[in-house]
Design a protein around this motif. Structure first.
Motif, short mmCIF file in Angstrom:
data_model
loop_
_atom_site.label_atom_id
_atom_site.label_comp_id
_atom_site.label_asym_id
_atom_site.label_seq_id
_atom_site.Cartn_x
_atom_site.Cartn_y
_atom_site.Cartn_z
N GLN A 98 -4.81 5.64 -6.68
CA GLN A 98 -6.12 5.74 -6.06
C GLN A 98 -6.64 4.37 -5.66
N GLN A 99 -5.92 3.32 -6.08
CA GLN A 99 -6.27 1.94 -5.72
C GLN A 99 -5.02 1.24 -5.19
N ILE B 16 -2.41 -2.64 3.58
CA ILE B 16 -2.58 -1.21 3.32
C ILE B 16 -2.56 -0.47 4.65
N HIS B 17 -1.70 0.53 4.76
CA HIS B 17 -1.59 1.30 6.00
C HIS B 17 -2.90 2.00 6.30
N SER B 18 -3.23 2.15 7.57
CA SER B 18 -4.49 2.76 7.97
C SER B 18 -4.67 4.16 7.41
N GLU B 19 -3.59 4.95 7.36
CA GLU B 19 -3.69 6.30 6.83
C GLU B 19 -4.00 6.28 5.34
N THR B 20 -3.46 5.29 4.62
CA THR B 20 -3.74 5.17 3.19
C THR B 20 -5.20 4.80 2.98
N ARG B 21 -5.73 3.92 3.82
CA ARG B 21 -7.14 3.52 3.69
C ARG B 21 -8.05 4.71 3.92
N GLY C 79 0.81 -1.21 0.00
CA GLY C 79 0.00 0.00 0.00
C GLY C 79 0.85 1.25 0.00
N MET C 80 1.95 1.24 0.77
CA MET C 80 2.85 2.38 0.81
C MET C 80 3.48 2.61 -0.56
N ASP D 270 -2.28 -3.52 -13.93
CA ASP D 270 -3.61 -3.73 -14.51
C ASP D 270 -4.65 -3.21 -13.52
N VAL D 271 -5.31 -2.14 -13.88
CA VAL D 271 -6.28 -1.54 -12.97
C VAL D 271 -7.42 -2.49 -12.65
#
Length: 208
Positions: A68-69, A201-206, A58-59, A189-190
């Motif tokens: 964005q994903q 995924i880090h909490s701040e990223t979520r 995630g980072m 690949d989106v």
């Protein structure tokens, strides 16, 4: 196969233990011993990135690619498996097996470690405005010391030829660029089905 995509780093921890046992009982040259130790450092580094704290994917996606994903783009679970196992494990393992017989491969893999040290210690923290990111501790405490010892050893004991350097340095740069960054780009690949669970995924990223 999806289980492997989500647990290859756990398998790597098991391999780290087995490799440690191997080193305790099998006599090796100093260079070979160091390169097997380098392989262990890779397994531990990957565990820090993907197991604990484990939010490297995630980072990487959010900080380096402004995704964005961040749970899937551009780095996804399939790409992570290919980069870390097919590229990482294979090259580090072969470097340890051949040691002095292929010093150029040792140079290349240690340059991958150096590249990771630079990325985790400086690049990711500067871009992410952080003091730590998953993989940084092992990069500082393992990758850097092993690299310093490795280059000191091969230079001091004249274990390389000019050809080793001529092959090893470009190969190391290529593996850092093509084997990591470009593979992420080529395999992005989106709409990928290979999505990281939320724990990656880090909490701040979520929240963002």
């Amino acid at each position: 196969m999806n289980t492997l995509r989500l647990h290859w780093f756990d398998i790597g921890l098991g391999f780290a233990l087995l490799t440690g046992i191997f080193l305790a009982f099998v006599p090796l040259s100093p260079l070979a011993f160091l390169l097997w130790l380098s392989l262990i450092s890779l397994f531990l580094h990957q565990a820090e990135e993907y197991r604990y704290p484990g939010y490297f994917p995630g980072m990487m996606n959010s900080v380096m690619f402004a995704s964005q994903q961040p749970d899937r783009y551009p780095l996804n679970t399939n790409t992570a498996l290919i980069i870390n196992v097919l590229v990482g494990w294979l090259t580090y393992f072969l470097a340890a097996v051949f040691a002095e017989k292929a010093a150029w491969l040792g140079i290349a893999t240690i340059l991958i470690s150096v590249g990771n040290f630079i990325a985790h210690t400086f690049l990711f923290n500067i871009k992410g405005k952080t003091r730590y990111n998953p993989g940084m501790l092992t990069a500082v405490l393992l990758f850097l010391p092993i690299a310093v010892i490795f280059f000191g050893m091969i230079i001091r004991e004249s274990l390389t030829t000019p050809l080793d350097w001529a092959i090893g340095i470009p190969l190391g740069i290529a593996l850092n660029y093509l084997g990591i960054l470009k593979l992420i780009d080529w395999l992005k690949d989106v709409n990928t089905p290979f999505i990281f669970p939320q724990r990656f995924i880090h909490s701040e990223t979520r929240r963002n």
